[in-house]
Design a protein around this motif. Sequence first.
Motif, PDB file in Angstrom:
ATOM      1  N   MET A   1       0.814  -1.198   0.000  1.00  0.00           N
ATOM      2  CA  MET A   1       0.000   0.000   0.000  1.00  0.00           C
ATOM      3  C   MET A   1       0.856   1.260   0.000  1.00  0.00           C
ATOM      4  N   TYR A   2       1.862   1.291   0.876  1.00  0.00           N
ATOM      5  CA  TYR A   2       2.771   2.445   0.924  1.00  0.00           C
ATOM      6  C   TYR A   2       4.171   1.981   0.557  1.00  0.00           C
ATOM      7  N   ARG A   3       4.806   2.699  -0.344  1.00  0.00           N
ATOM      8  CA  ARG A   3       6.196   2.413  -0.699  1.00  0.00           C
ATOM      9  C   ARG A   3       7.137   3.458  -0.130  1.00  0.00           C
ATOM     10  N   THR A   4       6.681   4.733  -0.132  1.00  0.00           N
ATOM     11  CA  THR A   4       7.506   5.827   0.380  1.00  0.00           C
ATOM     12  C   THR A   4       6.671   6.669   1.325  1.00  0.00           C
ATOM     13  N   ILE A   5       7.161   6.809   2.557  1.00  0.00           N
ATOM     14  CA  ILE A   5       6.485   7.606   3.571  1.00  0.00           C
ATOM     15  C   ILE A   5       7.405   8.759   3.941  1.00  0.00           C
ATOM     16  N   LEU A   6       6.895   9.969   3.817  1.00  0.00           N
ATOM     17  CA  LEU A   6       7.656  11.161   4.189  1.00  0.00           C
ATOM     18  C   LEU A   6       7.268  11.566   5.603  1.00  0.00           C
ATOM     19  N   VAL A   7       8.279  11.811   6.425  1.00  0.00           N
ATOM     20  CA  VAL A   7       8.026  12.302   7.776  1.00  0.00           C
ATOM     21  C   VAL A   7       8.951  13.488   8.046  1.00  0.00           C
ATOM     22  N   PRO A   8       8.365  14.696   8.091  1.00  0.00           N
ATOM     23  CA  PRO A   8       9.158  15.872   8.443  1.00  0.00           C
ATOM     24  C   PRO A   8       9.357  15.913   9.959  1.00  0.00           C
ATOM     25  N   THR A   9      10.510  16.422  10.390  1.00  0.00           N
ATOM     26  CA  THR A   9      10.756  16.517  11.825  1.00  0.00           C
ATOM     27  C   THR A   9      11.398  17.850  12.173  1.00  0.00           C
ATOM     28  N   ASP A  10      10.988  18.374  13.318  1.00  0.00           N
ATOM     29  CA  ASP A  10      11.610  19.577  13.866  1.00  0.00           C
ATOM     30  C   ASP A  10      12.092  19.322  15.292  1.00  0.00           C
ATOM     31  N   GLY A  11      12.028  18.063  15.712  1.00  0.00           N
ATOM     32  CA  GLY A  11      12.491  17.698  17.043  1.00  0.00           C
ATOM     33  C   GLY A  11      11.462  17.892  18.140  1.00  0.00           C
ATOM     34  N   SER A  12      10.273  18.354  17.806  1.00  0.00           N
ATOM     35  CA  SER A  12       9.234  18.586  18.807  1.00  0.00           C
ATOM     36  C   SER A  12       8.591  17.260  19.221  1.00  0.00           C
ATOM     37  N   ALA A  13       7.841  17.296  20.322  1.00  0.00           N
ATOM     38  CA  ALA A  13       7.134  16.097  20.785  1.00  0.00           C
ATOM     39  C   ALA A  13       6.144  15.586  19.735  1.00  0.00           C
ATOM     40  N   PRO A  14       5.362  16.462  19.086  1.00  0.00           N
ATOM     41  CA  PRO A  14       4.472  15.947  18.037  1.00  0.00           C
ATOM     42  C   PRO A  14       5.234  15.321  16.864  1.00  0.00           C
ATOM     43  N   ALA A  15       6.368  15.894  16.496  1.00  0.00           N
ATOM     44  CA  ALA A  15       7.172  15.321  15.407  1.00  0.00           C
ATOM     45  C   ALA A  15       7.723  13.955  15.807  1.00  0.00           C
ATOM     46  N   THR A  32       9.905   2.602   2.433  1.00  0.00           N
ATOM     47  CA  THR A  32      11.062   3.436   2.717  1.00  0.00           C
ATOM     48  C   THR A  32      10.577   4.676   3.433  1.00  0.00           C
ATOM     49  N   LEU A  33      11.273   5.048   4.492  1.00  0.00           N
ATOM     50  CA  LEU A  33      10.933   6.232   5.261  1.00  0.00           C
ATOM     51  C   LEU A  33      11.862   7.364   4.847  1.00  0.00           C
ATOM     52  N   ARG A  34      11.292   8.427   4.322  1.00  0.00           N
ATOM     53  CA  ARG A  34      12.073   9.602   3.929  1.00  0.00           C
ATOM     54  C   ARG A  34      11.921  10.634   5.044  1.00  0.00           C
ATOM     55  N   ILE A  35      13.028  10.942   5.696  1.00  0.00           N
ATOM     56  CA  ILE A  35      13.014  11.836   6.855  1.00  0.00           C
ATOM     57  C   ILE A  35      13.550  13.199   6.429  1.00  0.00           C
ATOM     58  N   LEU A  36      12.773  14.237   6.691  1.00  0.00           N
ATOM     59  CA  LEU A  36      13.096  15.590   6.245  1.00  0.00           C
ATOM     60  C   LEU A  36      13.110  16.550   7.428  1.00  0.00           C
ATOM     61  N   SER A  37      14.087  17.426   7.439  1.00  0.00           N
ATOM     62  CA  SER A  37      14.067  18.543   8.375  1.00  0.00           C
ATOM     63  C   SER A  37      14.305  19.814   7.573  1.00  0.00           C
ATOM     64  N   VAL A  38      13.484  20.816   7.821  1.00  0.00           N
ATOM     65  CA  VAL A  38      13.562  22.075   7.095  1.00  0.00           C
ATOM     66  C   VAL A  38      14.053  23.169   8.029  1.00  0.00           C
ATOM     67  N   THR A  88      16.750  20.672   4.202  1.00  0.00           N
ATOM     68  CA  THR A  88      16.620  21.777   3.262  1.00  0.00           C
ATOM     69  C   THR A  88      16.481  23.082   4.022  1.00  0.00           C
ATOM     70  N   ILE A  89      16.665  24.169   3.312  1.00  0.00           N
ATOM     71  CA  ILE A  89      16.459  25.504   3.870  1.00  0.00           C
ATOM     72  C   ILE A  89      15.384  26.170   3.043  1.00  0.00           C
ATOM     73  N   GLY A  90      14.364  26.689   3.714  1.00  0.00           N
ATOM     74  CA  GLY A  90      13.286  27.345   2.980  1.00  0.00           C
ATOM     75  C   GLY A  90      12.089  27.593   3.862  1.00  0.00           C
ATOM     76  N   ILE A  91      10.949  27.691   3.223  1.00  0.00           N
ATOM     77  CA  ILE A  91       9.679  27.867   3.924  1.00  0.00           C
ATOM     78  C   ILE A  91       9.158  26.456   4.198  1.00  0.00           C
ATOM     79  N   PRO A  92       8.972  26.094   5.473  1.00  0.00           N
ATOM     80  CA  PRO A  92       8.698  24.696   5.816  1.00  0.00           C
ATOM     81  C   PRO A  92       7.608  24.008   5.003  1.00  0.00           C
ATOM     82  N   HIS A  93       6.421  24.589   4.913  1.00  0.00           N
ATOM     83  CA  HIS A  93       5.357  23.866   4.207  1.00  0.00           C
ATOM     84  C   HIS A  93       5.672  23.711   2.717  1.00  0.00           C
ATOM     85  N   VAL A  94       6.340  24.683   2.130  1.00  0.00           N
ATOM     86  CA  VAL A  94       6.712  24.593   0.716  1.00  0.00           C
ATOM     87  C   VAL A  94       7.745  23.487   0.508  1.00  0.00           C
TER      88      VAL A  94
END
Length: 145
Positions: A1-15, A32-38, A88-94
């Motif tokens: 069902m899922y092949r690639t899951i993106l999970v953004p993190t900022d180190g917070s408890a919800p993340a 595959t888990l793709r881990i992103l921090s902006v 990455t560096i930028g506007i988080p939601h973008v």
Amino acid sequence: MYRTILVPTDGSAPADAALDRAIELAETYDATLRILSVVDIGDAGMLSPESAPVDGVRRSLRGRAEQLVDDAAERAAEAGVRTETEVTIGIPHVEILDAAAEAGADLVVMGTHGRTGLKRALIGSVTERVVRRCDAPVLTVRAGE
């Protein structure tokens, strides 16, 4: 069902709660888990006056973001989950929307603080913006759930 899951993190408890859920899903679906921090351009001093000492701030924030994705990847690896990491560096939601599209994510798992009313209106919500604009399904997770 899922092949690639993106999970953004900022180190917070919800993340962190979202990361736990994403790891569970990746294990279940052999994804595959793709881990992103902006690094937010506002936090990085990109919007500061020229005289501000922003280079050190940028390095510090990028270093923290790299540590966050490394720590998250280590947690996932302990569970036997394949990972890819990105800072990455930028506007988080973008940046999150771009990363989801680029990775062909089947699911985005994000933490949410669950703010309502005036706090939500004043602070805004990265998660809400992603939910509204993302082509992939977005699973939101509150800390403690």
